[in-house]
Design a protein around this motif. Sequence first.
Motif, mmCIF file in Angstrom:
data_model
loop_
_atom_site.group_PDB
_atom_site.id
_atom_site.type_symbol
_atom_site.label_atom_id
_atom_site.label_comp_id
_atom_site.label_asym_id
_atom_site.label_seq_id
_atom_site.Cartn_x
_atom_site.Cartn_y
_atom_site.Cartn_z
ATOM 1 N N ARG A 27 3.406 -4.337 -4.850
ATOM 2 C CA ARG A 27 2.319 -4.466 -3.866
ATOM 3 C C ARG A 27 1.575 -5.759 -4.213
ATOM 4 O O ARG A 27 0.542 -5.745 -4.886
ATOM 5 C CB ARG A 27 1.392 -3.244 -3.933
ATOM 6 C CG ARG A 27 2.022 -1.953 -3.404
ATOM 7 C CD ARG A 27 1.121 -0.750 -3.612
ATOM 8 N NE ARG A 27 0.928 -0.503 -5.034
ATOM 9 C CZ ARG A 27 1.792 0.165 -5.805
ATOM 10 N NH1 ARG A 27 2.891 0.662 -5.276
ATOM 11 N NH2 ARG A 27 1.547 0.327 -7.092
ATOM 12 N N ASP A 30 -2.212 -6.341 -3.864
ATOM 13 C CA ASP A 30 -3.075 -5.304 -4.434
ATOM 14 C C ASP A 30 -2.982 -5.319 -5.958
ATOM 15 O O ASP A 30 -2.574 -4.339 -6.576
ATOM 16 C CB ASP A 30 -2.684 -3.931 -3.882
ATOM 17 C CG ASP A 30 -3.699 -2.848 -4.224
ATOM 18 O OD1 ASP A 30 -4.867 -3.189 -4.491
ATOM 19 O OD2 ASP A 30 -3.314 -1.666 -4.226
ATOM 20 N N GLU A 96 1.319 -10.517 5.604
ATOM 21 C CA GLU A 96 1.395 -9.256 6.335
ATOM 22 C C GLU A 96 0.263 -8.352 5.870
ATOM 23 O O GLU A 96 -0.429 -8.666 4.899
ATOM 24 C CB GLU A 96 2.744 -8.551 6.137
ATOM 25 C CG GLU A 96 2.970 -7.966 4.746
ATOM 26 C CD GLU A 96 3.538 -8.963 3.754
ATOM 27 O OE1 GLU A 96 3.446 -8.673 2.540
ATOM 28 O OE2 GLU A 96 4.053 -10.026 4.155
ATOM 29 N N GLU A 97 0.057 -7.255 6.579
ATOM 30 C CA GLU A 97 -0.985 -6.319 6.170
ATOM 31 C C GLU A 97 -0.723 -5.859 4.740
ATOM 32 O O GLU A 97 0.393 -5.468 4.405
ATOM 33 C CB GLU A 97 -1.019 -5.118 7.112
ATOM 34 C CG GLU A 97 -2.136 -4.149 6.799
ATOM 35 C CD GLU A 97 -2.317 -3.101 7.881
ATOM 36 O OE1 GLU A 97 -3.231 -2.268 7.738
ATOM 37 O OE2 GLU A 97 -1.558 -3.117 8.875
ATOM 38 N N GLU A 99 -0.103 -3.911 1.446
ATOM 39 C CA GLU A 99 0.280 -2.545 1.092
ATOM 40 C C GLU A 99 -0.565 -2.096 -0.086
ATOM 41 O O GLU A 99 -0.722 -2.812 -1.069
ATOM 42 C CB GLU A 99 1.761 -2.484 0.724
ATOM 43 C CG GLU A 99 2.243 -1.087 0.391
ATOM 44 C CD GLU A 99 3.714 -1.049 0.013
ATOM 45 O OE1 GLU A 99 4.165 0.010 -0.468
ATOM 46 O OE2 GLU A 99 4.390 -2.079 0.178
ATOM 47 N N ARG A 100 -1.107 -0.888 0.022
ATOM 48 C CA ARG A 100 -1.939 -0.332 -1.044
ATOM 49 C C ARG A 100 -1.430 1.053 -1.422
ATOM 50 O O ARG A 100 -0.657 1.665 -0.685
ATOM 51 C CB ARG A 100 -3.399 -0.207 -0.586
ATOM 52 C CG ARG A 100 -4.075 -1.511 -0.251
ATOM 53 C CD ARG A 100 -5.535 -1.293 0.136
ATOM 54 N NE ARG A 100 -5.707 -0.853 1.517
ATOM 55 C CZ ARG A 100 -5.923 0.389 1.900
ATOM 56 N NH1 ARG A 100 -5.980 1.374 1.000
ATOM 57 N NH2 ARG A 100 -6.081 0.688 3.179
ATOM 58 N N SER A 102 -1.695 4.995 -1.660
ATOM 59 C CA SER A 102 -2.334 5.980 -0.793
ATOM 60 C C SER A 102 -3.540 6.598 -1.507
ATOM 61 O O SER A 102 -3.670 6.510 -2.740
ATOM 62 C CB SER A 102 -1.345 7.085 -0.440
ATOM 63 O OG SER A 102 -1.012 7.832 -1.606
#
Length: 215
Positions: A27, A30, A96-97, A99-100, A102
């Motif tokens: 990720r 992040d 891109e958006e 990713e983290r 959940s």
Amino acid sequence: MSQIVWIARHANRLDFVNPDWFLTAERRYDPPLSDDGVVQAQQLANRLKGENIAHIFASPFLRTVQTANKVAEALNLSIKLETGLSEWLNPAWMTEEPERLSISALAELFPRIDIGYTSRIAANYPETHEKVRERSGQTARCLANEFFPKNILLVAHGASVLGGAMGLVGEIAKTEVKASLCSLVKVVRQDSQWLLELKGDISHLSLVEKVIRFN
């Protein structure tokens, strides 16, 4: 009645210390805290002991959750994950958006996370500079009003620290606030007026960055 809103930026991040981490990260937008960032987060926690903070809100990015968790442990509080405090979702920084992890995965790592809390404000990729300031300012106002008169802590990112402060005190924050790593902003509500008392304090830190980066 009075209220204090504290706004802290996350501590140092691993990709600032080791830029090559980004090349192989699962990720990549992040990153976790660096080793010295963990020390900074603990120093922030020590600084905030005795400040009568009732609620801690954190951006759901890993580095902000890690920073907030140190404070939550020191103050024996839960952490409310608030998307409105998120990093600036800047397409120039992120292809891109991001990713983290959940919420459930974060809660397994950090049991102090309040899984019953629902984020009040959304953050949508991509964002302009104006949008992140509007979003984080709205978040600061929303949380301050909803949890008034309790003192609260917001753990955010460079752009959302500045935007949150602007949402409370207005344009003066744009030139006054310096949101360096693990810095602390203090805004005090007296009746209907907000006063900026700390503008990015780093006196609690033994290690500080020489050049402030807002990403």
